[in-house]
Design an enzyme around this catalytic site. Sequence first.
Site, PDB file in Angstrom:
ATOM      1  N   PRO A 291     -56.955  81.146 -37.496  1.00  0.00           N
ATOM      2  CA  PRO A 291     -56.560  80.735 -36.162  1.00  0.00           C
ATOM      3  C   PRO A 291     -56.718  81.618 -35.138  1.00  0.00           C
ATOM      4  CG  PRO A 291     -54.468  80.987 -37.204  1.00  0.00           C
ATOM      5  CD  PRO A 291     -55.642  81.251 -38.152  1.00  0.00           C
ATOM      6  N   ARG A 293     -58.125  80.832 -31.071  1.00  0.00           N
ATOM      7  CA  ARG A 293     -57.537  80.145 -29.855  1.00  0.00           C
ATOM      8  C   ARG A 293     -56.409  79.404 -30.164  1.00  0.00           C
ATOM      9  NH1 ARG A 293     -61.544  77.626 -26.820  1.00  0.00           N
ATOM     10  NH2 ARG A 293     -62.934  77.573 -28.881  1.00  0.00           N
ATOM     11  N   TYR A 334     -69.923  76.937 -21.356  1.00  0.00           N
ATOM     12  CA  TYR A 334     -69.709  75.661 -22.068  1.00  0.00           C
ATOM     13  C   TYR A 334     -69.034  74.398 -21.194  1.00  0.00           C
ATOM     14  CZ  TYR A 334     -68.540  79.248 -25.411  1.00  0.00           C
ATOM     15  OH  TYR A 334     -68.446  80.492 -26.029  1.00  0.00           O
ATOM     16  N   CYS A 361     -71.406  86.112  -6.917  1.00  0.00           N
ATOM     17  CA  CYS A 361     -72.834  85.521  -6.397  1.00  0.00           C
ATOM     18  C   CYS A 361     -73.531  84.619  -7.478  1.00  0.00           C
ATOM     19  CB  CYS A 361     -73.719  86.820  -5.775  1.00  0.00           C
ATOM     20  SG  CYS A 361     -72.818  87.520  -4.378  1.00  0.00           S
ATOM     21  N   GLU A 362     -73.253  83.483  -7.522  1.00  0.00           N
ATOM     22  CA  GLU A 362     -73.749  82.637  -8.541  1.00  0.00           C
ATOM     23  C   GLU A 362     -73.264  81.290  -8.322  1.00  0.00           C
ATOM     24  OE1 GLU A 362     -75.605  83.023 -11.850  1.00  0.00           O
ATOM     25  OE2 GLU A 362     -75.133  81.134 -11.838  1.00  0.00           O
TER      26      GLU A 362
HETATM   27  C1  LIG Z   1     -64.376  82.468 -34.156  1.00  0.00           C
HETATM   28  C2  LIG Z   1     -63.840  82.357 -35.424  1.00  0.00           C
HETATM   29  C3  LIG Z   1     -62.312  82.085 -35.789  1.00  0.00           C
HETATM   30  C4  LIG Z   1     -61.468  81.443 -34.829  1.00  0.00           C
HETATM   31  O1  LIG Z   1     -61.914  80.514 -34.061  1.00  0.00           O
HETATM   32  P1  LIG Z   1     -60.840  79.620 -33.237  1.00  0.00           P
HETATM   33  O2  LIG Z   1     -61.558  78.346 -32.664  1.00  0.00           O
HETATM   34  O3  LIG Z   1     -60.341  80.630 -31.962  1.00  0.00           O
HETATM   35  O4  LIG Z   1     -59.362  79.189 -33.888  1.00  0.00           O
HETATM   36  C5  LIG Z   1     -62.411  82.065 -37.060  1.00  0.00           C
HETATM   37  N1  LIG Z   1     -63.195  82.363 -37.930  1.00  0.00           N
HETATM   38  C6  LIG Z   1     -64.339  82.792 -37.764  1.00  0.00           C
HETATM   39  C7  LIG Z   1     -65.256  83.120 -38.778  1.00  0.00           C
HETATM   40  C8  LIG Z   1     -64.848  82.590 -36.422  1.00  0.00           C
HETATM   41  O5  LIG Z   1     -66.071  82.828 -36.013  1.00  0.00           O
END
Ligand SMILES: *Cc1c(COP(=O)(O)O)cnc(C)c1O
Length: 443
Positions: A291, A293, A334, A361-362
């Site tokens: 994990p 995020r 995104y 500036c965008e």
């Molecule tokens: C980005 C990534 C994660 C973490 O993803 P989250 O959405 O932040 O939990 C875990 N493993 C791999 C291989 C990733 O590329």
Amino acid sequence: MYLHGTSRINDKGHLEIGGCDVVDLAKEFGTPLYIVDEELVRRRAREYVQAFRETGLRFQVAYASKAFCVMAMCRVAEEEGMSLDVVSDGELYTALQAGFPAERIHFHGNNKTPEEIEMALAAGIGCFVVDNFTELALLNAIAAEHGKKVNVLLRVTPGVEAHTHDYISTGQQDSKFGFDIGNGTAYKAVEQALAQPQLKLLGVHSHIGSQIFEVEGFRMAVEKVAAFSIEVREKLGATFPVINLGGGFGIRYVEGDAPLPVSTYVKAITDAIITQFTAADYPLPEIWVEPGRSIVGDAGTTLYTVGTSKDIPGVRKYVAVDGGMTDNPRPALYGSKYEAVLANRANESLSELVSVAGKCCESGDMLIWDLKLPPVESGDLLAVFCTGAYNYAMASNYNRIRRPAVVFARDGQADLVVARESYENIVGNDLIPERLRKPAVAK
Ligand SMILES: *Cc1c(COP(=O)(O)O)cnc(C)c1O
């Protein structure tokens, strides 16, 4: 208003995080400021570790450090019993500088350079997650030079698509990452890995996407990976002691986002592993997850000072803050959505509809479209929630804007964990060649 973790509105009508009044934090540290609710980070980490402990299975919860990689965060990850994923020499360096135990570091990435592999080998990291055939041969060769044997997982694409934004989904066949199970590439990779004398194949890794709100994708991924493991055992006689299911567990950014409790994701994964592997009389593997995020995302808040505004009658009112796509590129990248409050007048009624613009500036530098706030004035503080993941990590110096400071707030104490960049930092790597130097003025 939805408040995460320890956040609350105090009796002055100010937002408070980790027991710290953010109006005071703005005075002490300036804005823009990233504020991390340290207690919430720890709580999230514990939810994973606890949920796995209850299953009785062997496990590792590896924090995907790319979400927010600074030394203080590596310290918290270690204290909470997590392992750590890194994707580059910079992330590896950060972890090592923070004293993170090398044997709990896993190295990811689809294009690790020879220098990065050397660095990780020298540090004695726990595992390389090998992404492709070039890396497989390169890793074996470099390990041989150093007389080392290294643990590897093979990253596979199980052909499972999680329901997310196209740009951030990685589990389907058409991906730059990993060995495809469906077309036989993953099987070839296992054969080659088993034949490399310096590599110890621990198992396979799959990561099916990001911001996932259902367990079905993980269940399907476990089925594919289990079937693959069983095939490998049958044909090649090798069993995998480790299965890594990646990250991607969703969080609540805005109303309507409905993440499952951490324990539900963990239970779905462990139940599926137990069912699939037990049915084949396969020794239960150690389970790893990653994990990112969901450890830091909702623990982060970005505090801005409101500056100018532009009211276009009958169209919209733009309110500009002292940051923008440089500290949070996700809306521009995104189309990500965020919620926010006026942090110094959080109890006042929401009588105005505004759109929050950054200062770059965008035209695409917008943080939030159509946000309800009390009547906003120059000098007010705007707090944008859920900016803990992929914000500081993706921050840039576009327009030569200095990257903000980061503080950890906990129990009424705020500690600086990243200093605000200085003007010296901004020009620190610039050089003026001799031929471009300004001649000294003769006296
Ligand atoms: C980005 C990534 C994660 C973490 O993803 P989250 O959405 O932040 O939990 C875990 N493993 C791999 C291989 C990733 O590329």
